[in-house]
Every structure is written in structure tokens, then in C-alpha cells.
Design an enzyme around this catalytic site. Structure first.
Site, mmCIF file in Angstrom:
data_model
loop_
_atom_site.group_PDB
_atom_site.id
_atom_site.type_symbol
_atom_site.label_atom_id
_atom_site.label_comp_id
_atom_site.label_asym_id
_atom_site.label_seq_id
_atom_site.Cartn_x
_atom_site.Cartn_y
_atom_site.Cartn_z
ATOM 1 N N SER A 132 12.746 -62.320 -31.301
ATOM 2 C CA SER A 132 12.251 -62.266 -32.683
ATOM 3 C C SER A 132 13.357 -61.927 -33.676
ATOM 4 O O SER A 132 13.403 -62.483 -34.775
ATOM 5 C CB SER A 132 11.100 -61.270 -32.806
ATOM 6 O OG SER A 132 11.480 -59.980 -32.372
ATOM 7 N N GLU A 133 14.258 -61.005 -33.325
ATOM 8 C CA GLU A 133 15.406 -60.701 -34.175
ATOM 9 C C GLU A 133 16.639 -60.419 -33.335
ATOM 10 O O GLU A 133 16.539 -59.833 -32.245
ATOM 11 C CB GLU A 133 15.153 -59.480 -35.075
ATOM 12 C CG GLU A 133 14.469 -59.788 -36.392
ATOM 13 C CD GLU A 133 12.970 -59.614 -36.315
ATOM 14 O OE1 GLU A 133 12.289 -59.969 -37.291
ATOM 15 O OE2 GLU A 133 12.481 -59.129 -35.285
ATOM 16 N N THR A 134 17.780 -60.830 -33.870
ATOM 17 C CA THR A 134 19.073 -60.455 -33.308
ATOM 18 C C THR A 134 19.835 -59.670 -34.369
ATOM 19 O O THR A 134 19.914 -60.099 -35.525
ATOM 20 C CB THR A 134 19.880 -61.692 -32.879
ATOM 21 O OG1 THR A 134 19.163 -62.388 -31.842
ATOM 22 C CG2 THR A 134 21.249 -61.301 -32.353
#
Length: 267
Positions: free
Chosen positions: A45-47
Site C-alpha cells: 500500500s505504501e513504500t
């Protein structure tokens, strides 16, 4: 250029639970196109992207940059501690689009100080409720915080049973919506789920930034400054929230799934 890359399960002390985040650490900040390509490759979902020379921290979904990401911040602090860049008891300041974020490395978990969002009461959007599968009669309160929405409903079972129509939701403008209710479990104060198909994340497993808004609402509703939240996604995760006059303090644990090197000269 070779950078360090990791995957971390945040807001969990066990593998394959909580919210997976990518963490990319480089000497200086990478360009946006490269960061977006890495985020697409990581497919979480996020890096998070940390530049060690300035301690600048940025976060990307596979589609867009986001201004604040709780689990990505937790994952980054966890990796710094695991690498030995910081030690127990240290305070670390990350410089972000949302301002400086202070993180404290604690034995019982990593504590993060986030801004308290302003909640603005709004009338629920009927089309949004239909896409989420919520009947208007169960709505207890409706707010926006920034570009996102907070919907408070009457029963936790209804939160857990939600099965949104993501195709219908993306035909409407939006950014993210958190749906929440009080918990009947005496070990947890509130439950929630967070949906953001507009940025390529149909359901986020555990969302730190949403818990800032949850803390702002529920601390008043329950007359408690300290709360335990459970995000009832398929993976699930717990977050401890403490509301102060200036910040929401979020506390959680994390575990590293894997780490390695990424050779950007091959791009």
C-alpha cells in the site's frame, strides 16, 4: 546507484499480520519517477523513502505520493533501529510534507507524534454510503479531515461485515474513508476499516494516519485520552493512541519480512 530496500509488517509483532510497508533508504533523496517505479514494484500500500543526508521522508502508493503515512513511518524507524542507526530511547525527527515528525524508539514499541487533524462535520454522501454498503440509518456521525472522510456507525459487527463496491466508489471523487464503531471487546476501545480505492489501495490493512482522526473523535466520545484501536482488515492490527494538546501519539510494533539491495543502475 545501489540503495537498501526492505519490507516490514507494521503494527504487528508477528510476520504476515499488520500492514506491509516498503522501506527504501538512500544517501540522498531519489527523484520522484524512480520512487514511484519502486513503489509500483513493491506492490504494497505504501513504500517509504528516507534520505539519510537530510532525514527527509516521503511515501508513495503504487499510484501517487501521500502526505502522511503512519505505518510507513513506523516501518522506517523500525529499520533504523534494527540496522543500529538509532538505539533504544533515541528520538528521531523525520522531515515530511506534513511537517517534522518525531519518533521515539521504545522497548514496548515505537511511538510517533503526529498532528491532530481537524474534524469538520459533514452530511454523509448517499452515493458514498451505497458504494460502501452502509445504510444511512446506522450512521452516528460523519466528518471530513483533509481530503478524507470519517464515518462513525452504531455497531462493530457492521464495520466488520462491510463489503464495498470499489468500482462504484471510484466513479465518485474521493481520497480515503475510514469507517468505525465502538468495540464490545474489553481489550479494545474501537474498531475500524479504511478504504482508499482512489489511490490504488482498496482496503488498507492498518492505517496510522486514519487513527489520528479516530483518536480525535473517540477520545471525546469516550472521554478517554488513551485508546486501543483494532483495524479489522483481513490481516488486522492494533494501535495504541494517546491524545495530547498538541499531538496524537501512535504506538506500535513491527517486524522485518526481508531486506536487500536494489541496483538502480539497471534501470
Amino acid at each position: 546507484m545501489i540503495v537498501d530496500i526492505y519490507q516490514v509488517d507494521a503494527f504487528s509483532a508477528s510476520l504476515f499480520q499488520g500492514n506491509p510497508a516498503g522501506v527504501c533508504i538512500s544517501t540522498s533523496m531519489l527523484d520522484e519517477a524512480t520512487m514511484l517505479s519502486i513503489a509500483e514494484e513493491m506492490t504494497v500500500s505504501e513504500t517509504a523513502f528516507l534520505a539519510l543526508d537530510t532525514m527527509s521522508l516521503r511515501w508513495f502508493t503504487p499510484k501517487v505520493e501521500v502526505a502522511l503515512c503512519g505505518h510507513g513511518t513506523l516501518a522506517t524507524a523500525h529499520i533504523l533501529a534494527e540496522r543500529g542507526d538509532v538505539k533504544m530511547g533515541d528520538n528521531v525527527t523525520f522531515y515530511t510534507q506534513s511537517g517534522p515528525l518525531e519518533v521515539t524508539i521504545q522497548r514496548e514499541g515505537i511511538a510517533m507524534a503526529f498532528p491532530v487533524p481537524e474534524l469538520v462535520e459533514v452530511t454523509p454522501n448517499p452515493s458514498r454510503l451505497e458504494g460502501l454498503g452502509i445504510h444511512g440509518s446506522v450512521i452516528r456521525a460523519s466528518y471530513c479531515f483533509g481530503e478524507k472522510e470519517l464515518l462513525v456507525i452504531n455497531f462493530e459487527d457492521d464495520v466488520k461485515a462491510l463489503s464495498p463496491d470499489f468500482a462504484a466508489l471510484t466513479t465518485q471523487p474521493g481520497r480515503g474513508v475510514v469507517v468505525t464503531a465502538a468495540s464490545s471487546d474489553n481489550t479494545v476501545d474501537i474498531v475500524s476499516r479504511y478504504f482508499a480505492p482512489w489511490v490504488g489501495v482498496n482496503e488498507d490493512p492498518v492505517t496510522g494516519s486514519a487513527h489520528c482522526a479516530l483518536a480525535a473523535y473517540w477520545s471525546k466520545a469516550l472521554s478517554k485520552n488513551q485508546l486501543i484501536g483494532y483495524q479489522a482488515s483481513a490481516r488486522g492490527g492494533h494501535i495504541k493512541m494517546t491524545l495530547t494538546n498538541e499531538h496524537v501519539l501512535l504506538q506500535g510494533q513491527a517486524v522485518t519480512v526481508f531486506g536487500g539491495k536494489l541496483d538502480l543502475s539497471k534501470t
